[in-house]
Structures are given as C-alpha cells and as structure tokens.
Design a protein around this motif. Structure first.
Motif, PDB file in Angstrom:
ATOM      1  N   LEU A 102       4.019 -49.681 108.522  1.00 27.33           N
ATOM      2  CA  LEU A 102       4.104 -48.134 108.248  1.00 27.33           C
ATOM      3  C   LEU A 102       4.852 -48.174 106.938  1.00 27.33           C
ATOM      4  CD1 LEU A 102       5.388 -46.271 111.438  1.00 27.33           C
ATOM      5  CD2 LEU A 102       3.108 -46.936 110.778  1.00 27.33           C
ATOM      6  N   HIS A 103       4.845 -47.154 106.238  1.00 26.83           N
ATOM      7  CA  HIS A 103       5.459 -47.125 104.874  1.00 26.83           C
ATOM      8  C   HIS A 103       6.797 -47.193 105.057  1.00 26.83           C
ATOM      9  CE1 HIS A 103       6.658 -45.018 101.215  1.00 26.83           C
ATOM     10  NE2 HIS A 103       5.536 -45.357 100.660  1.00 26.83           N
ATOM     11  N   PRO A 104       7.538 -47.752 104.201  1.00 32.32           N
ATOM     12  CA  PRO A 104       8.855 -48.320 104.209  1.00 32.32           C
ATOM     13  C   PRO A 104       9.591 -47.035 104.326  1.00 32.32           C
ATOM     14  CG  PRO A 104       7.863 -49.380 102.255  1.00 32.32           C
ATOM     15  CD  PRO A 104       6.767 -48.466 102.807  1.00 32.32           C
ATOM     16  N   ALA A 105       9.588 -45.998 103.830  1.00 32.42           N
ATOM     17  CA  ALA A 105       9.976 -44.688 103.663  1.00 32.42           C
ATOM     18  C   ALA A 105      10.187 -44.198 105.153  1.00 32.42           C
ATOM     19  CB  ALA A 105       9.702 -43.544 102.951  1.00 32.42           C
ATOM     20  N   LEU A 106       8.900 -44.277 105.945  1.00 27.36           N
ATOM     21  CA  LEU A 106       8.763 -43.706 107.465  1.00 27.36           C
ATOM     22  C   LEU A 106       9.759 -44.710 107.891  1.00 27.36           C
ATOM     23  CD1 LEU A 106       7.557 -41.753 108.794  1.00 27.36           C
ATOM     24  CD2 LEU A 106       5.691 -43.168 109.207  1.00 27.36           C
ATOM     25  N   GLY A 107       9.773 -46.052 107.921  1.00 27.58           N
ATOM     26  CA  GLY A 107      10.476 -47.085 108.735  1.00 27.58           C
ATOM     27  C   GLY A 107      11.839 -46.700 108.540  1.00 27.58           C
ATOM     28  N   ILE A 108      12.255 -46.502 107.247  1.00 22.52           N
ATOM     29  CA  ILE A 108      13.581 -46.160 107.257  1.00 22.52           C
ATOM     30  C   ILE A 108      14.097 -45.058 107.836  1.00 22.52           C
ATOM     31  CG2 ILE A 108      15.491 -45.681 105.355  1.00 22.52           C
ATOM     32  CD1 ILE A 108      13.974 -47.664 103.855  1.00 22.52           C
ATOM     33  N   ALA A 109      13.304 -43.997 107.768  1.00 20.32           N
ATOM     34  CA  ALA A 109      13.386 -42.694 108.521  1.00 20.32           C
ATOM     35  C   ALA A 109      13.472 -42.818 109.989  1.00 20.32           C
ATOM     36  CB  ALA A 109      12.154 -41.688 108.314  1.00 20.32           C
ATOM     37  N   LEU A 110      12.743 -43.668 110.433  1.00 26.77           N
ATOM     38  CA  LEU A 110      12.526 -43.947 111.848  1.00 26.77           C
ATOM     39  C   LEU A 110      13.932 -44.511 112.329  1.00 26.77           C
ATOM     40  CD1 LEU A 110       8.884 -44.893 112.687  1.00 26.77           C
ATOM     41  CD2 LEU A 110      10.348 -42.724 113.661  1.00 26.77           C
ATOM     42  N   ALA A 111      14.509 -45.561 111.600  1.00 30.72           N
ATOM     43  CA  ALA A 111      15.539 -46.174 111.587  1.00 30.72           C
ATOM     44  C   ALA A 111      16.951 -45.406 111.720  1.00 30.72           C
ATOM     45  CB  ALA A 111      15.815 -47.367 110.775  1.00 30.72           C
ATOM     46  N   SER A 117       2.772 -58.425 108.824  1.00 33.82           N
ATOM     47  CA  SER A 117       1.978 -58.190 109.965  1.00 33.82           C
ATOM     48  C   SER A 117       1.306 -56.886 109.776  1.00 33.82           C
ATOM     49  CB  SER A 117       2.752 -58.263 111.113  1.00 33.82           C
ATOM     50  OG  SER A 117       3.350 -56.993 111.541  1.00 33.82           O
ATOM     51  N   ASP A 118       0.161 -56.906 110.134  1.00 27.96           N
ATOM     52  CA  ASP A 118      -0.820 -55.749 109.930  1.00 27.96           C
ATOM     53  C   ASP A 118      -0.640 -54.853 110.958  1.00 27.96           C
ATOM     54  OD1 ASP A 118      -2.014 -57.505 111.949  1.00 27.96           O
ATOM     55  OD2 ASP A 118      -3.586 -57.792 111.058  1.00 27.96           O
ATOM     56  N   ARG A 119       0.078 -54.763 112.185  1.00 26.72           N
ATOM     57  CA  ARG A 119       0.044 -53.500 112.914  1.00 26.72           C
ATOM     58  C   ARG A 119       1.510 -53.614 113.438  1.00 26.72           C
ATOM     59  NH1 ARG A 119      -2.642 -55.640 118.397  1.00 26.72           N
ATOM     60  NH2 ARG A 119      -1.995 -57.738 117.828  1.00 26.72           N
ATOM     61  N   PRO A 120       2.180 -52.387 113.766  1.00 25.90           N
ATOM     62  CA  PRO A 120       3.584 -52.536 114.205  1.00 25.90           C
ATOM     63  C   PRO A 120       3.983 -53.273 115.399  1.00 25.90           C
ATOM     64  CG  PRO A 120       2.734 -50.230 113.597  1.00 25.90           C
ATOM     65  CD  PRO A 120       1.651 -51.215 113.654  1.00 25.90           C
ATOM     66  N   PRO A 121       4.875 -54.220 115.399  1.00 26.76           N
ATOM     67  CA  PRO A 121       5.130 -55.065 116.564  1.00 26.76           C
ATOM     68  C   PRO A 121       5.572 -53.996 117.776  1.00 26.76           C
ATOM     69  CG  PRO A 121       6.369 -56.002 114.452  1.00 26.76           C
ATOM     70  CD  PRO A 121       5.592 -54.642 114.283  1.00 26.76           C
ATOM     71  N   LEU A 122       5.971 -52.869 117.473  1.00 30.21           N
ATOM     72  CA  LEU A 122       6.197 -51.973 118.539  1.00 30.21           C
ATOM     73  C   LEU A 122       5.156 -51.598 119.531  1.00 30.21           C
ATOM     74  CD1 LEU A 122       8.535 -49.873 119.610  1.00 30.21           C
ATOM     75  CD2 LEU A 122       7.316 -48.184 117.762  1.00 30.21           C
ATOM     76  N   VAL A 123       4.124 -51.654 118.908  1.00 26.05           N
ATOM     77  CA  VAL A 123       2.805 -51.467 119.748  1.00 26.05           C
ATOM     78  C   VAL A 123       2.864 -52.484 121.094  1.00 26.05           C
ATOM     79  CG1 VAL A 123       0.326 -51.304 120.030  1.00 26.05           C
ATOM     80  CG2 VAL A 123       1.376 -50.643 118.019  1.00 26.05           C
ATOM     81  N   GLU A 124       3.005 -53.597 120.516  1.00 25.05           N
ATOM     82  CA  GLU A 124       2.937 -54.743 121.794  1.00 25.05           C
ATOM     83  C   GLU A 124       4.362 -54.834 122.205  1.00 25.05           C
ATOM     84  OE1 GLU A 124      -0.317 -57.941 120.410  1.00 25.05           O
ATOM     85  OE2 GLU A 124       1.727 -58.142 119.711  1.00 25.05           O
ATOM     86  N   LEU A 125       5.539 -54.302 121.959  1.00 28.26           N
ATOM     87  CA  LEU A 125       6.963 -54.653 122.124  1.00 28.26           C
ATOM     88  C   LEU A 125       7.687 -53.436 122.656  1.00 28.26           C
ATOM     89  CD1 LEU A 125       7.781 -57.300 119.681  1.00 28.26           C
ATOM     90  CD2 LEU A 125       6.969 -57.666 122.057  1.00 28.26           C
ATOM     91  N   PRO A 126       6.928 -52.322 123.427  1.00 26.44           N
ATOM     92  CA  PRO A 126       7.670 -51.228 123.592  1.00 26.44           C
ATOM     93  C   PRO A 126       8.792 -51.538 124.561  1.00 26.44           C
ATOM     94  CG  PRO A 126       5.651 -51.262 125.196  1.00 26.44           C
ATOM     95  CD  PRO A 126       5.596 -52.385 124.152  1.00 26.44           C
ATOM     96  N   GLY A 127       8.773 -52.463 125.430  1.00 25.58           N
ATOM     97  CA  GLY A 127       9.988 -52.618 126.314  1.00 25.58           C
ATOM     98  C   GLY A 127      10.964 -53.448 125.550  1.00 25.58           C
TER      99      GLY A 127
END
Ligand code: SF4
Lengths: 155, 286, 629
Positions: free
Chosen positions: B232-241, B154-164
């Motif tokens: 987002l960059h995978p490393a960033l994603g993992i860092a956020l996780a 997907s081209d933008r983070p699902p988080l943007v639409e799914l904060p709740g």
C-alpha cells in the motif's frame, strides 16, 4: 530554557496528616482540575520527582522517612508544605511525639495555607514552587558552569 | 548495505526520537481526552526529557548506567537493522538483548521495586517472545524472505495471508508498548504497587535515556506493523500503523491491569491459536 | 590411521598409570601431561583432516573383535555384580544386562554378523567431536585435579577414591574417541556401552544413597537405549536386504534399506542424549562431582547421543520416522526449558538446559535437510564450549558459597569478579545475541521454517522460557549486594587454565565462527549431502557489529563522565543501613531479601515431565514401530 516550569513532577508524602489535606491533593489531580495541563505528574517515586508535597506534621515515626525521601530526590528540588499541619504541626503540634511542621525534617520552600488547603490553592502553590525550582535549576547550572570554567583554568 | 539502507538507518537514528516523542505527546493528549481532560501540550514529552537531562543523576551503584547504555545501544542496533532493510529475525534478537539489558540494570540496583520490575519485565518477554518470533516467521512464510527490504518489495500485503498473525501481533504489541492491561513491569500510571517497577531506581539523565529509548522502540514497533500493509502507499501504511497505536491507547485506557499468570497464559494461547494456527493453515493451503 | 588408534588407545595409558602410581604429585603430572598430549593430538588430527579430507581405514579386525567381545562379557559381569542387592522394583536393570548379554552372545555365535571392511574413519564431523573431546575433555581432566582435592575437603564423609575417578575419566575419554572414529556398528556399540558404564561409575562416585539411586537410574535407561542398538545390529544380521555393519554404507543406503537400524540407533541416541522420555536420568545425575557433569553430562557423552542422530540425519530426511524424531526433540526442548524455569539448583538448571539444547539438535537431525544439519553441528560445537564453561564455573562457586542455589550467587560480580564474569560469559553464550548458541538458533529457525512450520513454532515457544531462566540467573549475579560479603578461598591454577580457555573459547567462537563454519561445518555437511548451505554474510556482519557494540559499551564511562551521586535504592523511605534493611512496623528492622521468580506452581515440574514423558515415549515407540512397517 525554562523546562522545569513546564514539567514539574510531584511526590506526595503524607506525614501524619488527618488525611484532609491528602484528599485535597488527590482532588487536585482529578480530571476536574487536570494538573497534567501544566505538565505536572504525580510520580510516587522520589527519584523521579522535582517537587515534594508534604502534608501533616512531622513526628517520631516519619521523621527519618521524609528525610530519606528528600535525600533520594535528585537536585534541583523544592518542598511544598500543604496545610497548617505541615506549617507548624497545626492541631497536632502539642502531641508528645510531634516535632513540628515539615521544616522540622527538611528545608521547606513554600507553604500552602489552609485546613484543609483547597485544591485551587494547592495548584497555585505548586505553580509558585515551580518558579523557585527553576531558579534553583538556573543556579545549579551556573555553579556547574563556574566549576568547569575553574577546572579548565586550573588545567 | 546499499545507500538506501544507510539512509534508512540514519533516518531512524536521527528521526525516531522526534517521531517517538510526538507520538508519546499525542498519546497523552488522546488519553486525557478519553478521561475528559484537556491534557498536556503536544511537546510535553520533550519538555520532560529536557528537564530530566538537566537534573542531577542519582545512582544506587555505578554499574546501573552501563546496562542502560546497553539497552539503548541494542535498541539502536535493532532499529538501524530494521530500517536499513536488514534481517527481521536479527532485529528481534537485538530487541531481546536490549530487553535483557534493561532488566539487568534493575537487577543490579538490587532494591525490591526494581527487582520486581526486572522479574516482571523478563516475564513479559517470555510472554511475547514466541508470538514476536511467529510474526517474523509469518512474514517470511508469506513473502519468502527475512529481509525487510525484500518484504517491502512484495506485491500484496502480507496481512491478506496473515490475519491471525497480525491479530496475535497486535496482542503482544500491547505488552511491548507497555500498555495496560499488560503494563506489569513499569506501571506508567503512577501510584501502583510496584512504584515505577523497572525504572524505579533511575533518575535524571538516566531516566531521560530510558524515555528516549522507549520512543525509539515504539517507532520500531510501528515500523513492524507497517510491514503487514506493505505494498500500500507508504502514507496509508503509516496512517494504519498510527491507527493501530490509537487502538492500543484505547485498550490502555479501558483495561485494568492483569496478573502475570494471565498475561503469560493469554499471550501464549494467542500465539498458538492465532499465530501458529495461521502459519499451519497457510502451510497447508500452499 | 595410527593417529586414530593412538587417540583411542592413548588415554588408557594414563588410566593405567594413575592406578599404579602411588605418589600423588606424580599422578598429577601424568594427568596433566597426558591431557596436553590428547589435546595436541586432536588438534593435529583436525589439521590433517582439513588438509587431507575424510579418510576411511581398512583393518583386519579379528582379534580386536574378539577382545571387545571378551571385554563386553566382563563389563556385563561387573554390572551384574554391582546390581546385587537392588530392590525388586529395579530388578529390570540386571534383567536388561542379561538380555543384552544373551543377545550379544547370540549375535556373535550366530555366525551371521556381516564383515566390516573399514572399521575406522575420520571425517570432518568426527574431527569436530574429537576436538571437543580432546580439548574440553583434557581441560576438564586437568580441572578435576584441583576440584577433587577440594571436593573431598568439603565432603569428608565421602571416602577418597580419586584413583578410580581418574581411571574412569581416562577410560571414558578413550571410549569417546572410539565412538566418533568407529565406522563399524558393533565397535560403536562396544564403545557406547563403555561410556554407559563409565557414567554409571562416576555418577555413583559418592556412594551415598542418592548417588547410588541416580547411577542405577542412568544405567538402566542407557541400557534400555542400548537395546535399540542391538536391534539395529540384529536387523543387519538377520533381516537386512544388503547386510552391512559399515556405518557409512548404511547411511548411503538411504531410508529404504537403512530405516530400521537408523531408528534403532536413534532410540539409543535419545536415551544417551537424555531426551524425553529418558530425561530424568540426566537430571538426577547432577549429584555427580561437577567435572563429571561438565564432561559426561554436557559436553561429550550426551553429545555422542546426538552425534549418531546427526550422523543418520540423511536417512531421516523427509520420512515419518524423521518427523517423529524431530517431534521428540522439539517437545523435549520445550518441556525441559519450561522445567528449568522452576529450578533454583544451578546444576539442575544447567542439566535441564543441556537436555533442551540436545533436543534442539535432535529436532534438526530428525528434519535432516542440509540446512538443519548445518545448524545442528554448530549447536553441538557452541553448546559444548559454553556449557562446559558454566559447569566448571559452578564447581568453584559451589565450594565458595557452600551451595548450588542460584539465589546465593547474588552479587558474584562484585564478590568474585572473575568467577562472576566467567558465569556471565557462559550464560550469554547460551542465549544472547550475538553469541554462539543464538547464531545456531538463528540458523535452526531459518532452516526449520523451510521444512516444517510447526517445528519452527516449537522452537519459538521453547526459546522464550530459556530467555527467562538465563536472564534471571544473570540478574542474580549482577545484583550489587548492599553489604560486603566474603566469598573467600583461592582457586587453583589448574582450574583457572580450564576456565580461562573455555571463556576465551566462548568469546572467540562468535568472533571466529564464520571461519569455523567454513572449515569444519560446511565440509561436514558437504560430506553428508554433497552440497552445503553457505552462510548468510549479512547476518555475520551484524553479529560482529553487535559484538563490537558490546565491547565498546564500557568505553562510554570514559567518554561520558556525567557526575553521579550515590543514593540508597528506593525503599519507600523506610530503608536503613544504606538500603540493606528497612524499618518495619514497631520499629523492627528487617533485612531486605529478594528472590527470583520460579513460577513453580505455574510451570509444575512434575506435571510437565509426566506429560512430556508420556507423549515422547509414545512418539519414540512409534518411530521404532513405523520403521519396521
Ligand atoms: S491542615 Fe487540617 S486538614 Fe490538613 S492535615 Fe492538618 S488538620 Fe488535616
């Protein structure tokens, strides 16, 4: 590998101690002494434990209990008697219902002296007991190996 | 399944125990620091599991290990499915099967502590299951697919639409990671009223398997968290996780355990108020 | 056409014979052989339909209509006779009978009833239903032979009326075939009412106060539902733009013309399928002998309710009425699943779960897209097999342990391994991946997500308690008791045949489901919509993989012979007698006794039902009202 030395898990059982030794055992588990540095965890469950810490003297009430707890610990395992009471019955030795120290119920590997035993010496005792635990584990592995070898030969 | 899929699954099956074990070690160190202690070495979880494998195995009855294997097997199925880019919904279902297996093992032992653990485990599952499903549905709604490999594209983070949905998911993640205040069924902090709950009557190698299974599960869950940050960059994603995980550790150390009534009520309300509402609003906007 | 007529009429033969033949053994033979014939015929019919496709049959129905009318009058008379002596609070039941009777007479002699051109038909959906009725119905009938003998041994106080029992069962089967093969609204209504009466007779079989109460409860609510049917027929007779009683034409006419009859029939379907606000009748109907619950109240009669809903699904697609219907189904699913958590009576749990799953089907029908209908048909099939298995399994267990209490099923897996295994298969079939119901839930969830997010949310919330109550029941069965217990008594061959077939069916359903879906479900959706959703093949592969894992697991015992030492379970060190008891204060020995969580103050049955009934009554009423506007 000497893994048993690195991760001894405790079970603490209070036979009929005056609570003095127990308070010291718990003191040893506080952040102040931070037993987890040595991989030690107080599990509260014999099935998960390697080291049984016994405080107090064995009497009619708890004789079966401590035996049952000991039986529910998987091998290899060691027992540490903490305090004078666990050694000989201490000041309770002459009571009508007291059988003596922890050895009256289960085989004890090591005693930590004191009334009450100090946290430092308890930690010291546990670390020493862990050596014995490791020896037992090695012996167990040796036995298992000879058993399988024997079985293979028999086959 | 294509080659990357197989690769992903293999990476999970082989790599997850290492990652999960390190995570557990880090968890213990961070926890210790929060309590003003030094804490165990980073590799402590591996020492523990190695030791447990060397111990003898006590069972209450010979059926117990069977359920344990079921638990582990279905966690592996779920994880392999997820990391091979498969169907998220099926992953969640496989996770549910694994959970049921774990509970059945404790039921099988038929002792009071195991029994309470099993009941509470099922209660926890009842508490988090709706929100977990809603999280999957949300990802579907946002990206148009249930397949992990499509969501990754997907081209933008699902988080943007799914904060709740994300917040709701974090909430139930606490239950899934077995952290306080929802650590009802295992009570990993020693000396509590349920002893060790659902794992009470497992010992030695069996207990080691449970530990390893939890590592697998934690890695899978963090993978799930990553999905929310996807392009987002995978490393960033993992860092956020991992940051999420640390947040859970923080919550773990600052909260006393809740009663099951609150657990069920809170997670259902969170599921409805954050998750479902998010889905409905998204539906309206579209 | 002969085949259809044969299936409808044939069960009447054993019904008659059983009443006439005095000899018990001969009656048994009659029942067994006619069950076999019914099953074989329905399979033959399925084959014919697979090869030949759907067929509609023209029939000059003058005499048949007249006979049906006569029988309806007789039934009404019988019901009025049975209603004598009802307390004033329940006089609404005979009043309903009278209303229906008057309405019927009015319609018949009003001279306005449209002519039905092709009253009989067989398409893929009705063939699926026929297979369920033919196979599960026959198995249940065979099972009842052994069961009823035992039933009367256990309940000497209940007068033996076995002949009436079997007569009613076979008449019921005949009527069920009638429902699924009728393309005429008035025929459908006739068979519909016959099943209502059969259910009334069978629920009241024991003639105890409770049985009587429940049977009238069921009768009243089903008659109330029947009013919806009359509304549909009456609308076609007096108000419709293009009056027709042909079901297929009605459905083809679409929402603009067919909404009122569709809503009326949906109302009747909700009552028959025991959806909220009608659900209570099915829960109290659990006093009936177990085969009755298996046959009428889980796998066939209540299915007739959702059968018509799914049949009319194309009409509901995208309409307000459809949404209201779907909401009724969804709320029923959620509420009854929650209620099931607090039940410890095995049959009531099964009853609640039946209502819940029918709610799911209703929800799919209300949405009415091809995808949801696909899921709905699959749900119907899987639910029929697994639930019949569970009911039939509970029967012998009840007689062995002397109770329906789930708590007493502890350790069934060791005390009666075969029965225990059957229950576990059935329960897994109801909620666990990779078994049947979960496959359909998976399909339903995906399908609902595309049409209405809130409905998908209802499904998500409703599934969670399902998991809880099934898993804890399974937990009881797999708990290994600490003392040897004796759950004795042989189980007759008849029962094993039924149980074994259904257990294999539940397992087989998940192995063969891709084929079943392709041969039956997809043609059935294609017939209704002209197109059909395919099957996500990836999903199927995963399901089969999971199944494989499940079957390979026991092999680990062979591969991994880690030596294990037996030890007592942990009882804080005070366990005695190998963990069966513990020594408490003052040395007193207490038995260890563990009970499941029922959370009955948390999920209060009465509160939940009360609100569920209020909300759903409003929704169902709104559905009918909106359809007229
Ligand atoms: S050794 Fe001393 S402090 Fe310890 S239990 Fe005995 S009396 Fe109490």
């Amino acid at each position: 590998m000497s893994l048993f030395k690195k991760s001894p898990w405790l079970l603490h059982y209070n036979c009929s101690s005056c609570n003095g030794c127990d308070i010291e055992v718990l003191a040893a588990l506080t952040p102040m002494y931070d037993l987890e540095r040595f991989g030690i965890i107080n599990t509260g469950n014999p099935k998960h434990a390697d080291v049984l810490l016994v405080t107090g003297s064995v009497n009619d009430q708890n004789l079966e209990v401590i035996r049952s707890l000991y039986a529910q610990m998987p091998d290899p395992k060691v027992v540490v008697g903490v305090g004078i009471c666990a050694l000989s019955g201490g000041i309770f030795a002459q009571c009508y219902n007291v059988h003596g120290g922890a050895a009256a119920a289960v085989p004890v590997d090591l005693y930590v002296p004191g009334c009450a035993a100090r946290p430092e010496s308890i930690i010291d005792g546990v670390i020493k007991a862990v050596e014995i635990l490791q020896q037992k584990a090695d012996a167990m592995r040796g036995r298992r190996r000879t058993a399988t070898a024997a079985a293979r030969e028999a086959a | 399944m294509d080659m990357t899929g197989v690769g992903g699954a293999l990476l999970f099956l082989i790599g997850a125990p290492f990652a999960g074990g390190l995570l557990a070690g880090a968890d213990r160190i961070v926890t210790a620091r929060m309590q003003g202690r030094i804490g165990p070495p980073l590799l402590q979880p591996f020492y523990d599991v190695g030791k447990l494998f060397q111990k003898s195995r006590l069972v209450v009855n010979p059926f117990q290990p069977f359920y344990l294997w079921g638990f582990l097997a279905f966690l592996l199925v779920a994880g392999a499915l997820f990391f091979s880019g498969g169907d998220l919904l099926l992953t969640v279902f496989a996770l549910a099967v694994a959970g049921v297996f774990l509970a059945l093992g404790a039921f099988s032992a038929n002792t009071p502590y195991s029994h309470i653990g099993a009941e509470r485990e099922l209660l926890q599952m009842m508490a988090y299951e709706p929100m977990l499903l809603i999280a999957v549905l949300g990802l579907y709604q946002s990206t148009g697919s249930f397949l992990v490999r499509d969501i990754l594209g997907s081209d933008r983070p699902p988080l943007v639409e799914l904060p709740g949905v994300f917040l709701g998911f974090l909430f139930i993640l606490t239950i899934k990671l077995r952290k306080s205040p929802f650590d009802l069924s295992t009570s990993h902090h020693g000396h509590q009223e349920v002893v060790k709950g659902i794992t009470t009557d497992y010992s030695g190698p069996d207990l080691a398997l449970i530990e390893v299974a939890h590592w697998y599960e934690n890695v899978l869950l963090l993978g799930f968290v990553c999905l929310f940050f996807v392009p987002l960059h995978p490393a960033l994603g993992i860092a956020l996780a991992i940051a999420t995980y640390l947040l859970e550790v923080f919550v773990d150390n600052t909260h006393a355990r809740l009663r099951w009534q609150h657990t069920v009520k809170l997670s259902w309300w969170t599921g409805a108020a954050l998750g479902l509402a998010n889905l409905a609003i998204l539906d309206l906007i579209r | 056409m002969e085949l259809l007529l044969f299936l409808i009429l044939f069960p009447l033969l054993p019904a008659g014979l059983i009443v006439l033949i005095p000899h018990f053994t001969t009656r048994k033979i009659v029942a067994r052989s006619s069950a076999a014939i019914m099953a074989a015929t329905s399979i033959w019919l399925a084959w014919r339909c697979l090869v030949g496709g759907p067929e509609y049959f023209h029939l000059e129905a003058g005499t048949i209509d007249a006979t049906m009318f006569g029988l309806e009058i007789l039934i009404a008379a019988y019901l009025l006779y049975r209603c004598r002596g009802l307390p004033p609070r329940r006089l609404w039941i005979p009043a309903l009978v009278v209303v229906q009777l008057l309405a019927m007479v009015g319609l018949e002699f009003g001279g306005q009833l449209p002519h039905v051109d092709r009253p009989l038909y067989a398409d893929h959906f009705s063939v699926i239903m026929a297979l369920i009725i033919g196979i599960i119905g026959s198995l249940t009938a065979v099972y009842s032979i052994g069961y009823m003998t035992e039933y009367h041994n256990h309940h000497p106080e209940i007068p033996v009326r076995r002949r009436r029992f079997f007569f009613t069962v076979f008449v019921f089967l005949s009527a069920m075939f009638g429902i699924v093969f009728s393309n005429s609204l008035s025929w459908l209504f006739f068979f519909w009412e016959v099943t209502t009466v059969c259910s009334f007779v069978l629920i009241g079989y024991a003639r105890t106060e409770e049985a009587k109460f429940s049977s009238f409860h069921a009768l009243g609510l089903n008659l109330l539902g029947g009013i919806g049917f009359l509304m549909a027929i009456g609308f076609e007779a007096y108000f419709a733009g293009e009056p027709t009683l042909d079901v297929d034409r009605l459905i083809a006419a679409g929402p603009a013309l067919a909404m009122v009859p569709a809503a009326g029939i949906a109302f009747a379907g909700l009552a028959k399928a025991a959806q909220l606000p009608f659900s209570r009748w099915l829960l109290s109907a659990m006093v009936a002998p177990t085969p009755v619950s298996a046959l009428l109240h889980s796998s066939t009669m209540v299915k007739a309710g959702v059968f018509v809903l799914v049949k009319f699904a194309p009409v509901f697609r995208g309409t307000t009425e459809g949404l209201l219907l779907a909401l009724v189904g969804g709320i029923t699913f959620l509420v009854t699943s929650l209620v099931a958590v607090s039940q410890n009576n095995a049959k009531r749990v099964l009853g609640c779960s039946t209502v819940a799953n029918l709610g799911l089907v209703g929800m799919c029908a209300g949405v009415g897209t091809p995808e949801t209908v696909w899921a709905a048909v699959l749900l119907i099939i899987f639910h029929a097999v697994a639930k019949a298995l569970l009911f039939l399994g509970v029967g012998p267990i009840e007689h062995r342990i002397g109770s329906r209490n789930i708590e007493l099923m502890e350790g069934l897996i060791t005390t009666r391994p075969a029965l225990g295994a059957i229950m576990i298969i059935g329960i897994c079939g109801m909620f666990l991946a990779p078994f049947g119901m979960l496959i359909s839930k998976y399909a339903a969830l995906k399908a609902l997500m595309d049409s209405n997010v809130l409905l998908a949310g209802l499904l998500a919330f409703g599934s969670a308690p399902t998991l809880f109550f099934w898993a804890k029941w399974m937990g009881k069965i797999v708990s290994i008791p600490h003392r040897p217990s004796d759950v004795v008594g042989p189980i007759s061959l008849d029962k094993w045949v039924a149980l074994g077939t259904l257990a294999l069916g539940t397992l087989g359903a998940c192995v063969f489901f891709p084929w079943a879906a392709r041969w039956f479900v997809e043609p059935c959706v294609r017939h209704a919509y002209g197109a059909t959703p395919g099957l996500a093949t990836g999903g199927t592969a995963v399901m089969v993989g999971m199944l494989l894992v499940l079957f390979l697991l026991p092999l680990l015992y062979v591969v991994l012979p880690v030596p294990a030492v037996r030890a007592e379970g942990y009882l804080a060190g005070i366990g005695v007698e190998r963990g069966a008891a513990f020594r408490g204060a003052m040395g007193k020995v207490h038995e260890v006794d563990m009970r499941n969580y029922y959370l009955s103050s948390f999920f209060d049955e009465h509160v939940l039902m009360r609100w569920g009934i209020r909300v759903c009554a409003a929704l169902a009423f709104a559905m009918v009202v909106v359809s007229w506007i």
